[in-house]
Design a protein around this motif. Structure first.
Motif, PDB file in Angstrom:
ATOM      1  N   THR A  41       0.963  -1.339   0.070  1.00 56.93           N
ATOM      2  CA  THR A  41      -0.029  -0.070  -0.083  1.00 56.93           C
ATOM      3  C   THR A  41       0.950   1.335  -0.041  1.00 56.93           C
ATOM      4  OG1 THR A  41      -0.238  -0.269   2.420  1.00 56.93           O
ATOM      5  CG2 THR A  41      -2.033  -1.074   1.320  1.00 56.93           C
ATOM      6  N   ASP A  42       2.171   1.220  -0.343  1.00 58.87           N
ATOM      7  CA  ASP A  42       3.224   2.153  -0.040  1.00 58.87           C
ATOM      8  C   ASP A  42       2.705   3.139  -1.411  1.00 58.87           C
ATOM      9  OD1 ASP A  42       4.920   4.258  -0.417  1.00 58.87           O
ATOM     10  OD2 ASP A  42       6.628   2.826   0.322  1.00 58.87           O
ATOM     11  N   PRO A  43       2.126   4.457  -1.211  1.00 56.91           N
ATOM     12  CA  PRO A  43       1.890   5.131  -2.502  1.00 56.91           C
ATOM     13  C   PRO A  43       3.008   5.519  -3.227  1.00 56.91           C
ATOM     14  CG  PRO A  43       1.771   6.542  -0.495  1.00 56.91           C
ATOM     15  CD  PRO A  43       2.124   5.196  -0.146  1.00 56.91           C
ATOM     16  N   ARG A  44       4.292   5.310  -2.919  1.00 57.92           N
ATOM     17  CA  ARG A  44       5.539   5.691  -3.556  1.00 57.92           C
ATOM     18  C   ARG A  44       5.743   4.460  -4.796  1.00 57.92           C
ATOM     19  NH1 ARG A  44       9.044   6.823   1.379  1.00 57.92           N
ATOM     20  NH2 ARG A  44       7.748   4.991   1.761  1.00 57.92           N
ATOM     21  N   VAL A  45       5.244   3.347  -4.368  1.00 53.07           N
ATOM     22  CA  VAL A  45       5.701   2.161  -5.317  1.00 53.07           C
ATOM     23  C   VAL A  45       4.735   2.359  -6.620  1.00 53.07           C
ATOM     24  CG1 VAL A  45       5.413  -0.152  -5.382  1.00 53.07           C
ATOM     25  CG2 VAL A  45       6.432   0.849  -3.315  1.00 53.07           C
ATOM     26  N   PRO A  46       5.120   2.400  -7.686  1.00 52.91           N
ATOM     27  CA  PRO A  46       4.447   2.354  -8.992  1.00 52.91           C
ATOM     28  C   PRO A  46       3.776   0.933  -9.183  1.00 52.91           C
ATOM     29  CG  PRO A  46       6.751   2.706  -9.306  1.00 52.91           C
ATOM     30  CD  PRO A  46       6.727   2.257  -7.999  1.00 52.91           C
ATOM     31  N   SER A  47       2.454   1.058  -9.709  1.00 52.61           N
ATOM     32  CA  SER A  47       1.877  -0.149 -10.174  1.00 52.61           C
ATOM     33  C   SER A  47       2.653  -0.785 -11.008  1.00 52.61           C
ATOM     34  CB  SER A  47       0.554   0.557 -11.044  1.00 52.61           C
ATOM     35  OG  SER A  47      -0.020  -0.647 -11.646  1.00 52.61           O
ATOM     36  N   GLY A  48       2.259  -2.373 -10.728  1.00 53.46           N
ATOM     37  CA  GLY A  48       3.045  -3.334 -11.582  1.00 53.46           C
ATOM     38  C   GLY A  48       4.459  -3.646 -11.009  1.00 53.46           C
ATOM     39  N   THR A  49       4.751  -3.186  -9.748  1.00 54.69           N
ATOM     40  CA  THR A  49       5.700  -3.574  -9.066  1.00 54.69           C
ATOM     41  C   THR A  49       5.545  -4.897  -8.289  1.00 54.69           C
ATOM     42  OG1 THR A  49       6.860  -1.390  -9.195  1.00 54.69           O
ATOM     43  CG2 THR A  49       7.891  -2.673  -7.489  1.00 54.69           C
ATOM     44  N   ALA A  50       6.445  -5.342  -8.008  1.00 53.80           N
ATOM     45  CA  ALA A  50       6.621  -6.695  -7.142  1.00 53.80           C
ATOM     46  C   ALA A  50       7.959  -6.627  -6.072  1.00 53.80           C
ATOM     47  CB  ALA A  50       6.219  -8.013  -7.462  1.00 53.80           C
ATOM     48  N   GLU A  51       7.909  -6.362  -4.872  1.00 51.58           N
ATOM     49  CA  GLU A  51       8.920  -6.179  -4.287  1.00 51.58           C
ATOM     50  C   GLU A  51       8.969  -7.791  -3.428  1.00 51.58           C
ATOM     51  OE1 GLU A  51       8.248  -2.851  -1.839  1.00 51.58           O
ATOM     52  OE2 GLU A  51       9.491  -1.657  -3.145  1.00 51.58           O
ATOM     53  N   ILE A  52      10.243  -8.210  -3.694  1.00 56.79           N
ATOM     54  CA  ILE A  52      10.482  -9.605  -3.149  1.00 56.79           C
ATOM     55  C   ILE A  52      11.580  -9.533  -2.049  1.00 56.79           C
ATOM     56  CG2 ILE A  52      11.393 -11.923  -3.740  1.00 56.79           C
ATOM     57  CD1 ILE A  52      10.538 -11.040  -6.976  1.00 56.79           C
ATOM     58  N   GLU A  53      11.239 -10.019  -0.942  1.00 59.44           N
ATOM     59  CA  GLU A  53      11.765  -9.752   0.220  1.00 59.44           C
ATOM     60  C   GLU A  53      12.330 -11.297   0.645  1.00 59.44           C
ATOM     61  OE1 GLU A  53      13.555  -7.345   3.031  1.00 59.44           O
ATOM     62  OE2 GLU A  53      11.759  -6.732   1.625  1.00 59.44           O
ATOM     63  N   LEU A  54      13.713 -11.288   0.738  1.00 57.88           N
ATOM     64  CA  LEU A  54      14.413 -12.728   0.975  1.00 57.88           C
ATOM     65  C   LEU A  54      14.851 -12.798   2.131  1.00 57.88           C
ATOM     66  CD1 LEU A  54      16.275 -12.217  -2.514  1.00 57.88           C
ATOM     67  CD2 LEU A  54      14.400 -13.818  -2.070  1.00 57.88           C
ATOM     68  N   PHE A  55      14.592 -14.101   2.763  1.00 60.75           N
ATOM     69  CA  PHE A  55      14.996 -14.263   4.176  1.00 60.75           C
ATOM     70  C   PHE A  55      16.377 -15.526   3.844  1.00 60.75           C
ATOM     71  CE2 PHE A  55      11.266 -12.174   4.738  1.00 60.75           C
ATOM     72  CZ  PHE A  55      11.694 -11.603   6.243  1.00 60.75           C
TER      73      PHE A  55
END
Length: 182
Positions: free
Chosen positions: A164-178
């Protein structure tokens, strides 16, 4: 009992729970993986005594647990195309993931969270339903994008959420790696 007294007890209970969780969650790498094995030895009085001996873990054995320092990569495509089953969108995501995950040569992701953003609703709010569907579509592609890096797909290991971050553009997937601790 008065409200103030109940609040005090509630605070005390919550504080106790936080202490227990904090202490239970602490890990150390010193002696991690060590095994305690009792051995029967003869003492000075010739009476056998049970003495614990500690053996160190084998070299290269991971200490266990997830590394709290995560890494992340981002990929982009048209969310509607990917969720709709577009082979071109899926191929684009696989290519981006393989290329960006190459920086972690020799590592293997143990747990993954995908945050998707598929656009906004009229009024400016993030479309959480579509964004979660987009994140899920990306998550399902990860193991096939780089099988030697990502675990097999399982909703418990590769999780999907909306961003829901308004700064992230549509179509972006952020992948957090552990990763696992070494």
């Amino acid at each position: 009992m008065s409200g103030a007294r109940m609040a005090g007890w509630l605070f005390a209970d919550l504080l106790l729970v936080m202490v227990v969780v904090t202490l239970g969650g602490e890990t150390t790498t010193k002696g991690a993986g060590a095994h305690i094995r009792p051995e029967l030895t003869a003492g000075p009085t010739s009476t056998p005594t049970l003495t614990p001996t500690v053996s160190a873990p084998a070299p290269g054995t991971p200490a266990g647990g997830l590394d709290p320092h995560t890494r992340s990569i981002s990929v982009r495509t048209d969310p509607g195309d990917l969720v709709g089953g577009s082979d071109a969108a899926a191929a684009s995501i696989r290519r981006q993931v393989a290329q960006k995950a190459a920086q972690f040569q020799g590592e293997r992701a143990a747990f993954v969270i995908v945050f998707g953003n598929a656009g906004r609703l009229p009024g400016g709010a993030v479309d959480t339903r579509s964004s979660t569907e987009y994140a899920e579509a990306v998550a399902r592609l990860l193991p096939s994008a780089k099988p030697d890096f990502f675990p097999p797909y399982d909703e418990k290991i590769i999780r999907s959420y909306h961003n829901t971050d308004p700064r992230v553009p549509s179509g972006t997937a952020e992948i957090e790696l552990f990763f696992l601790l070494h």
